[in-house]
Design a protein around this motif. Structure first.
Motif, PDB file in Angstrom:
ATOM      1  N   ASP A  80       0.949  -1.263   0.108  1.00  0.00           N
ATOM      2  CA  ASP A  80      -0.011   0.082  -0.058  1.00  0.00           C
ATOM      3  C   ASP A  80       0.946   1.404   0.018  1.00  0.00           C
ATOM      4  N   ARG A  81       1.940   1.192   0.584  1.00  0.00           N
ATOM      5  CA  ARG A  81       2.905   2.437   0.827  1.00  0.00           C
ATOM      6  C   ARG A  81       3.698   2.686  -0.519  1.00  0.00           C
ATOM      7  N   ALA A  95      -0.097  -3.753  -5.616  1.00  0.00           N
ATOM      8  CA  ALA A  95      -1.246  -2.663  -5.523  1.00  0.00           C
ATOM      9  C   ALA A  95      -1.528  -2.144  -7.122  1.00  0.00           C
ATOM     10  N   PRO A  96      -2.805  -1.615  -6.955  1.00  0.00           N
ATOM     11  CA  PRO A  96      -3.215  -1.125  -8.657  1.00  0.00           C
ATOM     12  C   PRO A  96      -2.195   0.244  -8.801  1.00  0.00           C
ATOM     13  N   PRO A  97      -2.296   0.550 -10.154  1.00  0.00           N
ATOM     14  CA  PRO A  97      -2.870  -0.131 -11.045  1.00  0.00           C
ATOM     15  C   PRO A  97      -2.540  -1.361 -11.754  1.00  0.00           C
ATOM     16  N   GLY A  98      -1.290  -1.676 -11.471  1.00  0.00           N
ATOM     17  CA  GLY A  98      -0.789  -2.876 -12.408  1.00  0.00           C
ATOM     18  C   GLY A  98       0.639  -3.454 -11.621  1.00  0.00           C
ATOM     19  N   LEU A  99       0.988  -4.482 -11.913  1.00  0.00           N
ATOM     20  CA  LEU A  99       2.312  -5.049 -11.800  1.00  0.00           C
ATOM     21  C   LEU A  99       3.275  -4.485 -12.586  1.00  0.00           C
ATOM     22  N   SER A 100       4.425  -4.269 -12.092  1.00  0.00           N
ATOM     23  CA  SER A 100       5.674  -3.642 -12.719  1.00  0.00           C
ATOM     24  C   SER A 100       5.889  -4.769 -13.662  1.00  0.00           C
ATOM     25  N   PRO A 101       6.591  -4.595 -15.014  1.00  0.00           N
ATOM     26  CA  PRO A 101       7.119  -5.557 -15.690  1.00  0.00           C
ATOM     27  C   PRO A 101       8.051  -6.877 -15.118  1.00  0.00           C
ATOM     28  N   ALA A 102       9.151  -6.204 -14.252  1.00  0.00           N
ATOM     29  CA  ALA A 102       9.853  -7.326 -13.713  1.00  0.00           C
ATOM     30  C   ALA A 102       8.976  -8.140 -12.838  1.00  0.00           C
ATOM     31  N   GLY A 103       8.003  -7.476 -12.249  1.00  0.00           N
ATOM     32  CA  GLY A 103       6.955  -8.336 -11.190  1.00  0.00           C
ATOM     33  C   GLY A 103       6.248  -9.155 -11.983  1.00  0.00           C
ATOM     34  N   ALA A 104       5.656  -8.866 -13.170  1.00  0.00           N
ATOM     35  CA  ALA A 104       4.874  -9.958 -13.840  1.00  0.00           C
ATOM     36  C   ALA A 104       5.772 -11.100 -14.425  1.00  0.00           C
ATOM     37  N   ARG A 116      -6.711  -5.538   2.913  1.00  0.00           N
ATOM     38  CA  ARG A 116      -6.990  -4.445   2.102  1.00  0.00           C
ATOM     39  C   ARG A 116      -7.398  -5.068   0.869  1.00  0.00           C
ATOM     40  N   PRO A 117      -8.662  -5.053   0.720  1.00  0.00           N
ATOM     41  CA  PRO A 117      -9.189  -5.820  -0.606  1.00  0.00           C
ATOM     42  C   PRO A 117      -9.169  -4.865  -1.915  1.00  0.00           C
ATOM     43  N   HIS A 118      -8.557  -3.820  -1.922  1.00  0.00           N
ATOM     44  CA  HIS A 118      -8.080  -3.294  -3.075  1.00  0.00           C
ATOM     45  C   HIS A 118      -6.886  -3.485  -3.761  1.00  0.00           C
ATOM     46  N   LEU A 119      -6.055  -4.329  -2.907  1.00  0.00           N
ATOM     47  CA  LEU A 119      -4.928  -4.842  -3.616  1.00  0.00           C
ATOM     48  C   LEU A 119      -5.301  -6.189  -4.583  1.00  0.00           C
ATOM     49  N   ARG A 120      -4.279  -5.941  -5.414  1.00  0.00           N
ATOM     50  CA  ARG A 120      -4.987  -6.956  -6.556  1.00  0.00           C
ATOM     51  C   ARG A 120      -4.037  -8.530  -6.242  1.00  0.00           C
ATOM     52  N   THR A 121      -4.603  -9.478  -6.595  1.00  0.00           N
ATOM     53  CA  THR A 121      -3.930 -10.824  -6.062  1.00  0.00           C
ATOM     54  C   THR A 121      -3.962 -11.890  -7.096  1.00  0.00           C
ATOM     55  N   ARG A 122      -3.275 -12.673  -6.974  1.00  0.00           N
ATOM     56  CA  ARG A 122      -3.330 -14.156  -7.658  1.00  0.00           C
ATOM     57  C   ARG A 122      -3.109 -15.374  -6.733  1.00  0.00           C
ATOM     58  N   GLU A 123      -3.995 -16.107  -6.953  1.00  0.00           N
ATOM     59  CA  GLU A 123      -3.898 -17.295  -5.748  1.00  0.00           C
ATOM     60  C   GLU A 123      -2.859 -18.099  -6.213  1.00  0.00           C
ATOM     61  N   LEU A 124      -2.193 -18.739  -5.080  1.00  0.00           N
ATOM     62  CA  LEU A 124      -1.214 -19.606  -5.318  1.00  0.00           C
ATOM     63  C   LEU A 124      -1.447 -20.818  -4.525  1.00  0.00           C
ATOM     64  N   PRO A 125      -0.876 -22.081  -4.769  1.00  0.00           N
ATOM     65  CA  PRO A 125      -1.189 -23.295  -4.016  1.00  0.00           C
ATOM     66  C   PRO A 125      -0.908 -23.170  -2.607  1.00  0.00           C
ATOM     67  N   GLY A 126      -2.059 -23.684  -1.787  1.00  0.00           N
ATOM     68  CA  GLY A 126      -1.860 -23.429  -0.589  1.00  0.00           C
ATOM     69  C   GLY A 126      -0.920 -24.334   0.163  1.00  0.00           C
ATOM     70  N   GLU A 127      -0.387 -24.050   1.495  1.00  0.00           N
ATOM     71  CA  GLU A 127       0.877 -24.882   2.094  1.00  0.00           C
ATOM     72  C   GLU A 127       0.077 -25.857   3.164  1.00  0.00           C
ATOM     73  N   PRO A 128      -0.065 -27.124   2.920  1.00  0.00           N
ATOM     74  CA  PRO A 128      -0.576 -28.064   3.848  1.00  0.00           C
ATOM     75  C   PRO A 128      -0.108 -27.898   5.412  1.00  0.00           C
ATOM     76  N   LEU A 129      -0.808 -28.086   6.303  1.00  0.00           N
ATOM     77  CA  LEU A 129       0.011 -28.369   7.669  1.00  0.00           C
ATOM     78  C   LEU A 129      -0.084 -29.631   7.974  1.00  0.00           C
ATOM     79  N   VAL A 130       1.049 -29.714   8.883  1.00  0.00           N
ATOM     80  CA  VAL A 130       1.389 -31.230   9.616  1.00  0.00           C
ATOM     81  C   VAL A 130       1.654 -30.900  11.151  1.00  0.00           C
TER      82      VAL A 130
END
Length: 295
Positions: free
Chosen positions: A137-138, A272-281, A152-166
């Protein structure tokens, strides 16, 4: 002054022939002459003398030659750097991640990214999930690997595989030799857990599993991160849940066992919006491709 006009001057200075320079530059001769005149007006001096015998550099033109050559080279380098940055091949990537994320495929993805994009400087910051959100956000992070749902629901996300607990249990504990454990088996056990504020969804999910098994979790100590929790288990302070990735980093005195219906730690990439940086993408492409596709 524009780089194309400098290129025109340099080509004429090299050939000392307007018609030949114009042909090499794929310009008409009048257009080339106009560019040279515009350049001379901008600088305020005559760079080239033209007469019936040909073309020659003036003293000012000779003095301008080397700096103009260097300027054209620097301009080409700047343009190339801009194009590479736009493709995510140059620049800086500020990546924040949680301790749990550091025991997933993330380190491999970072290593692969550095091999593919050696001109991108990667800054790595390990912090907890709420702090990753705050930094995004900052604007102090470009990309974060954290645990949804987000505050902060305004942040954009992409789901990744969850980590199983043991379950981490001290060696010699009654559950250490039990191949499969249920939440009913954990009734009354001294439990170590992260504070609810760190991961309310996971915390509430574990409490719900205990209640469905007919009991309440007996939390004797809050501990974070999970690597610290595993250390407390080794010291005999109780039992506690860690991710399968952390369990792979074996710790003396601790045994890890699966627990039926244990939830997984949710994982996501966020920016954060508006979009991911090219290196981040580009990094996110590598991360989501998985180790098999990256090799």
């Amino acid at each position: 002054m524009d780089l194309r006009s400098i290129e025109c001057f340099l080509r004429v200075a090299e050939t000392l022939h307007f018609a030949r320079a114009a042909e090499e530059l794929h310009l008409s001769q009048p257009a080339l002459s106009q560019r040279i005149r515009t350049l001379e007006r901008e600088i305020g001096v005559v760079l080239l003398e033209r007469n019936r015998r040909g073309v020659r550099l003036t003293a000012a033109g000779a003095a301008f030659l080397d700096p103009a050559t260097a300027a054209l080279a620097r301009g080409a380098q700047a343009a190339d750097a801009a194009r590479r940055a736009a493709r995510g091949l140059q620049g800086r990537l500020r990546l924040g991640f949680t301790v749990i994320a550091s025991y997933t495929t993330l380190p491999h993805a970072v290593q692969t990214f550095r091999g593919v994009c050696p001109e991108v400087v990667v800054d790595l910051v390990e912090i907890n999930s709420p702090a990753v959100e705050e930094a995004l956000d900052r604007g102090t992070l470009d990309l974060g690997i954290l645990h949804p749902p987000l505050e902060r629901p305004h942040l954009r996300t992409r789901e990744l595989p969850g980590e199983p607990l043991v379950l981490a249990v001290p060696a010699g504990h009654r559950l250490a030799e039990q191949p499969a454990i249920t939440f009913a088996d954990l009734r009354g056990e001294a439990l170590l857990a992260a504070p609810r504020r760190i991961g309310p969804t996971l915390f509430d999910g574990l409490v719900r599993r205990f209640r469905e098994a007919g009991g309440e979790p007996r939390i004797v100590q809050e501990a974070t991160p999970m690597t610290t929790l595993a250390g407390l288990v080794a010291a005999g302070a109780g039992v506690g849940f860690v991710t399968r990735g952390i369990a792979r980093a074996t710790r003396p005195g601790v045994v890890f066992r699966p627990v039926r219906e244990a939830p997984a730690v949710p994982m996501a990439a966020a920016w954060a919006p508006p979009g991911l940086s090219p290196a981040g993408a580009r990094f996110l492409e590598i991360l989501t491709a998985g180790p098999a596709s990256e090799s």
